[in-house]
Write an enzyme that holds these catalytic residues in place. Structure first.
Site: not given
Ligand SMILES: NC(=O)c1ccc[n+]([C@@H]2O[C@H](COP(=O)([O-])OP(=O)(O)OC[C@H]3O[C@@H](n4cnc5c(N)ncnc54)[C@H](OP(=O)(O)O)[C@@H]3O)[C@@H](O)[C@H]2O)c1
Length: 345
Positions: A12-13, A15, A148, A312
């Protein structure tokens, strides 16, 4: 031939949503499950409206994950640190998008990300930048998809290191978008506060510095600004050479390093509006555009300005994760990643 089943923890996030889009369009993959605790049983398309018509899947709770061929973990830092041993039981290949397994050195991992209960697994991960680790990635079971800002910084600097052109101290200025912070809202991301900022939010250090240092062996000083973009980031790196360098030396180095790379384009033109890498040109694509400028300082040094721009959530996250998986599973490296982008955007 049977399709390869791919599931996403954290579907749901931001990425996670990009991973689901890429899985749906990938010729070798079918979607297994996508997890969300807060959106359990809700449709994927309700959260990611761009996927309407592409999937009628619903989110499941992470506790209900079933065995799968590939598991992408798009969760905040800390989740796979704890859960990896159990997740490995469920999948042949795990590609982790968080920072939990990106640093090889246990002391560095704990310094930047806090206590780590599974440091012995750090060395089993391949660092997820194919341009540097393609051979190790073939048949890999554990891949730590790179950060990123780190991906952009590493790709901007790698030719300088490979051709031994500059001194080891480098200053990196990063401008990044709001989606880099993920889908969860905060006071700082509230529209009225975030819109139109040029905000130095990590003025002297950022976790991705450690990844860039690990992969380049340079001493990296980094400053990150949040700016008015939804997607994309731009890196400007300043390094110095005590030898005299000319543009042709840099062309040779960048083209030599990236000439055969499917997702790195050397961008340096004499004319036009897009003479250097520009993040908006890469939106939605898996390209990293890199470029450079040379500045004769007149006092015996050459300043090399290196640029890098990427999306990113694509080359900086989900796209690169799929590129790594393609290599690990022996699929064509570009499978599912052919989108060329749009102009104008
Ligand atoms: N955004 C970027 O541009 C980017 C780029 C490179 C790397 N990243 C890395 O990729 C990862 C995800 O980033 P994002 O930006 O997609 O984050 P996000 O939008 O906040 O999404 C996080 C996801 O993880 C789930 N989640 C959170 N805590 C959890 C837990 N304890 N157990 C199971 N599921 C959990 C959330 O859903 P629920 O809480 O509903 O379970 C949600 O689906 C991070 O580590 C981030 O540093 C992000």
């Amino acid at each position: 031939m049977a399709m390869t089943r791919a599931s996403v923890v954290g579907g749901s996030g931001y990425t996670g949503g990009e991973l689901l889009r890429l899985i749906e369009g990938h010729p070798e993959l079918e979607l297994g499950q996508a997890t969300s605790r807060s959106k359990e049983r809700r449709t994927v398309a309700n959260t990611h409206p761009n996927l309407r018509g592409a999937t009628d899947e619903r989110f499941v709770h992470p506790d209900d994950l079933e065995p799968t061929d590939v598991l992408f973990t798009a969760t905040p830092h800390g989740y796979t640190k704890e859960q990896l041993p159990e997740l490995q039981e469920l999948a042949d290949v795990v590609v982790d998008l968080s920072g939990d397994y990106r640093l090889d050195d246990p002391a560095a991992a704990e310094e930047w990300y806090g206590e780590h209960p599974n440091t012995e697994l750090l060395e089993e991960f391949v660092y997820g930048v194919p341009e540097l680790h393609r051979e190790e990635m073939k048949d890999a079971e554990l891949i730590a998809s790179a950060g990123c800002n780190a991906t952009a910084g590493i790709l901007a600097l790698h030719p300088l290191v490979e051709h031994d052109l500059v001194d080891p101290r480098v200053v990196l200025d990063v401008k990044t978008s709001s989606s880099a912070g993920g889908a969860a809202a905060s006071t700082a991301s509230h529209h009225a506060e975030r819109s139109r900022v040029v905000r130095p939010y990590a003025p002297t250090s950022h976790r991705h510095q450690a990844e860039i240092e690990q992969e380049t062996n340079l001493d990296v000083d980094i400053t990150v600004h949040a700016i008015e973009m939804v997607r994309g980031l731009s890196v400007t790196a300043h390094s110095y050479a005590s030898d005299s360098l000319e543009e042709k030396d840099l062309y040779k180095a960048y083209r030599g390093t990236y000439g055969d790379e499917p997702f790195v384009r050397v961008v340096k033109s004499r004319r036009g509006s897009y003479r250097y890498p520009e993040p908006k040109v890469t939106e939605g694509t898996n390209y990293a555009d890199v470029g450079f400028a040379v500045d004769d300082t007149g006092d015996g040094f050459t300043r090399v300005v290196s640029f890098s721009a990427l999306d990113n959530m694509m080359k900086g996250a989900a796209g690169q994760a799929v590129q790594c998986m393609n290599i690990a599973l022996g699929f064509p490296e570009t499978a599912g990643l052919e989108f060329q982008g749009m102009h104008p955007v």
